[in-house]
Motif scaffolding. Structure first.
Motif, PDB file in Angstrom:
ATOM      1  N   VAL A 205       1.401   1.581   0.909  1.00  0.00           N
ATOM      2  CA  VAL A 205       1.747   2.984   1.134  1.00  0.00           C
ATOM      3  C   VAL A 205       1.956   3.303   2.610  1.00  0.00           C
ATOM      4  N   SER A 210       7.231   8.672   5.631  1.00  0.00           N
ATOM      5  CA  SER A 210       6.048   9.538   5.540  1.00  0.00           C
ATOM      6  C   SER A 210       6.202  10.619   4.478  1.00  0.00           C
ATOM      7  N   ASP A 211       7.415  11.090   4.248  1.00  0.00           N
ATOM      8  CA  ASP A 211       7.629  12.088   3.209  1.00  0.00           C
ATOM      9  C   ASP A 211       7.309  11.552   1.814  1.00  0.00           C
ATOM     10  N   THR A 213       4.778   9.313   1.011  1.00  0.00           N
ATOM     11  CA  THR A 213       3.432   8.755   0.875  1.00  0.00           C
ATOM     12  C   THR A 213       2.790   9.181  -0.446  1.00  0.00           C
ATOM     13  N   ALA A 214       2.806  10.471  -0.709  1.00  0.00           N
ATOM     14  CA  ALA A 214       2.216  10.962  -1.956  1.00  0.00           C
ATOM     15  C   ALA A 214       3.014  10.461  -3.156  1.00  0.00           C
ATOM     16  N   SER A 244      -4.545   9.435   9.552  1.00  0.00           N
ATOM     17  CA  SER A 244      -4.953  10.461   8.584  1.00  0.00           C
ATOM     18  C   SER A 244      -3.812  10.915   7.686  1.00  0.00           C
ATOM     19  N   GLY A 245      -2.586  10.823   8.170  1.00  0.00           N
ATOM     20  CA  GLY A 245      -1.456  11.247   7.347  1.00  0.00           C
ATOM     21  C   GLY A 245      -1.336  10.411   6.084  1.00  0.00           C
ATOM     22  N   VAL A 246      -1.570   9.130   6.215  1.00  0.00           N
ATOM     23  CA  VAL A 246      -1.524   8.237   5.056  1.00  0.00           C
ATOM     24  C   VAL A 246      -2.645   8.610   4.082  1.00  0.00           C
ATOM     25  N   CYS A 248      -4.187  11.440   3.710  1.00  0.00           N
ATOM     26  CA  CYS A 248      -3.940  12.743   3.090  1.00  0.00           C
ATOM     27  C   CYS A 248      -2.864  12.635   2.016  1.00  0.00           C
ATOM     28  N   GLY A 249      -1.819  11.865   2.290  1.00  0.00           N
ATOM     29  CA  GLY A 249      -0.769  11.667   1.293  1.00  0.00           C
ATOM     30  C   GLY A 249      -1.301  10.985   0.039  1.00  0.00           C
ATOM     31  N   HIS A 252      -3.528  13.563  -2.027  1.00  0.00           N
ATOM     32  CA  HIS A 252      -2.789  14.548  -2.829  1.00  0.00           C
ATOM     33  C   HIS A 252      -1.813  13.892  -3.798  1.00  0.00           C
TER      34      HIS A 252
END
Lengths: 345, 345
Positions: A205, A210-211, A213-214, A244-246, A248-249, A252
């Motif tokens: 992942v 980045s868009d 990831t989720a 942290s972005g990974v 958080c994705g 959610h």
């Protein structure tokens, strides 16, 4: 994607890294469905010609540690099981990879450097009709999340952490295996390269756009949704200055019903970012739950503490201390098992 | 990256989209440093041959709305200022792009479809010695964050939101321009395609590899760090089921000292994900501050409410209501200005 439902005979390349800097090698030995016929670490092999995996690791199948691929018993897959900083391909590994391809073996790697874009390897692979699997390469058809992981009937369990390398992959695998040992119908969703190699399928992942990831995480959960329990490997930490972005994705995208908070006993600052103190366990529990809630309600149900560097008594104390701080039952999954965590589900 | 420090003569392509589905076109008209010599919207031009921008938008420089590029006054840059769902390139735009290149104009686009990978456009661009700038293409040398944005002397201000499309780009630009009008030394860090085109430089953060989201944002903040105030354009929402990873990466990459919470009055569910109710303003304030704190302490200092669809009285009521809920001074940046927000800094 390489077909991996059969049991393979695997040679794992871990030059100068086994076992401490060879997370993938160790993960495959401990959790992989395949037979490991040898581990390549020329540094070890030179100093101890008869070295074996069992000299370094307990509780995994034994195998010889060798210096070169042409010393190994027959194998059908070479796995690059060590990752140098930067994710590059070390030129000194070329003879082993070349030899593997020429002997008809597939090669799997989780490097930033892509085997399929290496001219020599791509040509050799075509000549010898073998597959090169670049595990980090995301599928071309990834897209944004549809927000549907929360609708599955399965109980989704996500490992979350105080930092990188706190035992999320290990905890996820221990939970998955223990659940199956209990006869539960369980699935596993990997999100990192070792997990993907163990599962034989999945998306790394942190390499997606980045868009997406989720969306990548959601795809994994939906694919496993026919199980009663789905154990999702987490990454990083919601409080990590770089990753942290990974996290958080994944949070959610997976929409977990339950989370297990992983931490390494004694670690006080973010690994590699030592000016950032780690958040306290109780802060992390609140943050993960508060951040999950607007998308999908999920609770931190247990703690998983890595105490490998402590003696037995200190490990017990550390586990108790973490349980008190976090306010949830806590274990060291490797040392004390995950029975309590499964009970909490 | 295209050199954009000079003032350009820009033609904006917005076929069938102007103004409501042409966010980039409107952004360039409202905030761009360049002269817009015309807007292409063949649908408008066919039904109203003398149509002008001023028929649709207040408070922006006027320009004719035309059907084809060859009807425009001399221009040196064609900007694709409309984005169809999916980010594709509409074949019907080819003649305008071809005409622009043949007349010696650069072409900028923020599509998923890359102009530089289009065989015809790439060949024509080489022949006519013009630049094709694919704004979404991240730099090849991106890497993970070093965790350094918090060390800058500048006051870093990040716009955050309750959802996508709540006015973060607009609020950031209004703050930046108002700060400069006050004589403050201010910089602007764009993170989306419109902002990057307005600034003439920058990284579209949602297109980076997910591990690099914070790193891309950090790079922008460090590059602007010699200003006293740095206004960073946010993306998405920390509670968005699909895009929260990008938001979180920007939050920890930028390490803002202050945040401005953007919301559209009356919106109650996540746009495009209607089964997810939006979190309440007070919940969002707590979440953004709690999530920022372990990395870098930052406060939500103001609210920015988009009230464009309300009449004056209703707008005042909405702004007051949001201020009460969020517990911070609130304005509609376009309607009532951002003086209060700057005062709060």
């Amino acid at each position: 994607m390489t077909e991996t439902t059969d049991r393979r005979r695997v040679l794992v390349l871990a030059h100068e890294g086994f076992p401490d800097r060879a997370k993938t090698a160790v993960g495959l030995l401990r959790y992989g469905p395949h037979e490991v016929v040898g581990v390549l670490d020329r540094e070890i092999a030179e100093s101890s010609p008869d070295a074996r995996v069992s000299d370094y690791l307990d509780d995994v199948p034994d195998a010889p540690i060798l210096g070169r691929a042409d010393e190994a018993d027959a194998f059908d897959t070479l796995v690059v099981g060590v990752a140098p900083i930067g994710g590059g391909f070390d030129r000194s590994w070329r003879p082993d990879v070349r030899r593997a391809i020429e002997s008809g073996a597939d090669v799997w790697a989780g490097l930033h450097y892509l085997l399929n874009e290496d001219e020599e390897f791509a040509r050799l692979a075509a000549e010898h009709d073998v597959d090169l699997w670049d595990v980090r390469e995301p599928p071309a058809d990834l897209t944004v999340s549809d927000g549907e992981a929360g609708d599955v009937d399965a109980t989704v369990v996500l490992t979350v952490g105080s930092d990188c390398s706190t035992g999320k992959m290990t905890t996820t695998m221990e939970l998955y295996e223990a659940a199956r040992d209990r006869g539960w119908d369980a699935g596993f969703v990997p999100t990192g390269q070792t997990g993907v190699m163990v599962a034989g399928d999945g998306i790394v992942v942190d390499r997606t756009i980045s868009d997406f990831t989720a969306g990548a995480t959601e795809r994994g959960v939906l694919a496993a949704a026919d199980h009663d329990y789905v154990f999702v490997e987490g990454q990083g930490a919601i409080t990590h200055p770089a990753y942290s972005g990974v996290t958080c994705g994944i949070l959610h995208g997976a929409m977990p019903d339950a989370m297990v908070l992983c931490h390494e006993a004694g670690r006080e600052a973010v690994h590699g970012y030592e000016s950032f103190p780690l958040a306290a366990p109780e802060t992390l529990v609140s943050l993960y739950e508060d951040l999950a809630r607007p998308v999908h309600e999920g609770r931190v149900v247990a703690g998983a503490l890595n105490t490998h560097h402590l003696d037995e008594a200190a490990a017990h104390d550390a586990v108790e201390g973490f349980a008190d701080s976090a306010g949830v039952p806590t274990t060291d999954p490797v040392r004390f098992g995950v029975g309590e965590v499964l009970d909490a589900l």
